[in-house]
Write an enzyme that holds these catalytic residues in place. Structure first.
Site, mmCIF file in Angstrom:
data_model
loop_
_atom_site.group_PDB
_atom_site.id
_atom_site.type_symbol
_atom_site.label_atom_id
_atom_site.label_comp_id
_atom_site.label_asym_id
_atom_site.label_seq_id
_atom_site.Cartn_x
_atom_site.Cartn_y
_atom_site.Cartn_z
ATOM 1 N N ASP A 126 0.832 -1.203 0.000
ATOM 2 C CA ASP A 126 0.000 0.000 0.000
ATOM 3 C C ASP A 126 0.867 1.253 0.000
ATOM 4 O OD1 ASP A 126 -2.239 1.911 0.850
ATOM 5 O OD2 ASP A 126 -3.288 0.004 0.837
ATOM 6 N N HIS A 153 -3.427 5.567 4.186
ATOM 7 C CA HIS A 153 -4.224 4.425 3.740
ATOM 8 C C HIS A 153 -3.617 3.080 4.165
ATOM 9 C CE1 HIS A 153 -6.133 1.688 0.808
ATOM 10 N NE2 HIS A 153 -7.142 2.544 0.841
ATOM 11 N N SER A 201 -11.460 -0.969 0.523
ATOM 12 C CA SER A 201 -10.082 -0.981 1.027
ATOM 13 C C SER A 201 -10.017 -1.420 2.476
ATOM 14 C CB SER A 201 -9.502 0.433 0.978
ATOM 15 O OG SER A 201 -9.166 0.788 -0.317
#
Lengths: 191, 280
Positions: free
Chosen positions: B55, B94, B238
């Site tokens: 990520d 994230h 996600s």
């Protein structure tokens, strides 16, 4: 994370008035639909590795257009890099949320929605909505609505943006895309 | 987890058929899945299971994430694409969010990070592919991929990597795109694909009777770790994906010899909407 916004250079070419109007209508509509404080379209300048405010509605409307900030970072950076939309809340309590960037825009949001502007396999930029009103949000479907706006903006960009490498020849495809968008808009609005 | 799963043993030659050997020559030491449904199908704490998050990086020393056992980044420049160790954490939040959900679900797993976003030129299919290839070759037990690529030219290479992972028992848990977009590798049957459901139950996962998205997990207004040691709420596939990744780590810590198809079966049998005929 230190970021700063650069004001629009005085020598920047004047924007295409049709493109500017179309993008402005997208952010104005997004602002109205989501009851938001601000909405903006950021374009990716891959050569400079920067993002540029191309259209702004609401907070920052008077001074942000043409401003630039470093690409690849923050939420807009993630959205541009991943091609995925994103919704975040509780940002104001978050000391590290791109504060320098947010403050230099004159407005620090508590919630932010962002969707990529995609055409084919290319990511052209990001559509952001700041502080949508809670009543106008409906959980996951808000991503669908936002993505729909983002696609409208992307189609507009594809038709009108001089920098786009495959411009007007995509007429039929673009028209088909617009038809699909209209039909999906009707679906979403329950018509 | 014991060494056979994680050691980089030389690959045996391809087996085309079982010639000159019988069943006794190919014994399989196996773990049976627990009996459904009450006996804790997804028991275990994640201990000994190596989980890799591909990520935007993972923030170091985040109170929700805890220790990160190793961090790398994929760099692309004039010299090409390479993977190198990095001390920099997360450039966006994230990846940290995903890592925090995995930690919450499988508290004792070992977390690793490969950053494929946040560098100049990052976000390209090539960089993502390099990150996945590297993680597969490291033989992690579970790989969390809350990302996908729409670049069709990478599809075949991705499919081969996903198969390689599947056969060596590296489970790739892959997010479906958040919009109606065809992207990869979540479309492949060799990975576990995950989308969001809209229920409030933070521990609920569902099997999708009409794949390709095979499982649904909590993905709406999920409380997640964010930059600066903080937490925010966010929505999307996600964040459903690392929940399933965490479940995989828990299952594997209790039964390290499960194969990817058995692991899928455990998730299937423990899904809230799967009712066994004759069961309660």
């Amino acid at each position: 994370m230190e970021q700063s916004i650069k004001p629009a250079p005085p020598t920047a070419a004047p924007p295409d008035p049709v493109l500017a109007e179309l993008l402005q209508s997208v952010v104005d509509t997004a602002l109205a639909i989501f009851g938001a404080e601000a909405s903006s379209i950021l374009l990716l300048d891959t050569a400079a590795d920067e993002m540029v405010f191309e259209a702004v509605s609401g907070q920052g409307q008077d001074f942000l257009v043409g401003s630039r900030f470093p690409g690849g970072r923050g939420i807009a950076g993630w959205v541009a890099a991943s091609g995925e939309p994103m919704v975040v809340d509780d940002l104001r309590d978050n000391p590290s949320f791109d504060r320098s960037l947010a403050q230099s825009t004159g407005y620090v949001p508590n919630a932010l929605m962002a969707a990529p502007l995609v055409h084919g396999e290319r990511i052209l930029g990001v559509l952001e909505v700041l502080d949508p009103s809670p009543g106008a949000r409906s959980a996951l479907s808000e991503l669908d609505v936002l993505a729909l706006f983002a696609r409208q903006a992307a189609v507009a960009l594809q038709v009108l943006l001089p920098r786009a490498p495959e411009p007007i020849s995509a007429d039929t495809r673009t028209r088909d895309e617009l038809r699909r968008l209209l039909s999906e808009a009707r679906d979403l609005l329950g018509e | 987890m014991t060494t056979p799963r994680t050691s980089a043993a030389p690959s045996p030659p391809l087996t085309w058929s079982l010639r000159g050997r019988g069943p006794l020559d190919v014994p399989v030491e196996a773990d049976s899945p627990p009996e459904p449904p009450e006996s804790g199908l997804v028991g275990g704490s994640g201990r000994g299971v190596r989980v890799c998050v591909i990520d935007s990086g993972v923030e170091r020393d985040h109170p929700v994430v805890g220790p990160v056992a190793g961090a790398w980044r994929v760099v692309k420049d004039e010299a090409g694409v390479r993977v190198e160790e990095t001390g920099e954490g997360d450039v966006c939040g994230h990846g940290t969010a995903c890592a925090g959900i995995i930690r919450r679900t499988a508290p004792e797993c070992e977390l690793f990070s490969v950053r494929v976003l946040g560098e100049r030129f990052s976000g390209s299919g090539e960089v993502l592919l390099a990150g996945i290839r590297w993680a597969v070759r490291q033989r992690f037990d579970v790989v969390n991929l809350s990302l996908s690529t729409t670049h069709v030219r990478f599809t075949e290479e991705l499919r081969k990597l996903a198969d390689e992972a599947y056969f060596q028992r590296t489970m790739i848990v892959s997010s479906a795109h958040n919009t109606r977009v065809e992207s990869f590798p979540w479309r492949f049957s060799s990975v576990i694909s995950v989308g969001s459901h809209q229920e409030d139950d933070p521990g609920l996962h569902l099997y999708n009777p009409t794949p390709p998205v095979e499982f649904f997990a909590p993905g709406q207004k999920v409380k997640v770790a964010w930059l600066g040691g903080t937490e925010i709420r966010t929505s999307g596939n996600s964040f459903a994906t690392p929940f399933i990744t965490g479940l995989c780590a828990r299952v594997l810590s209790a039964q390290p010899r499960l194969t990817p198809f058995q692991l899928k079966n455990v998730l299937y049998l423990s899904a809230a909407n799967v009712r066994i005929r004759g069961g309660p």
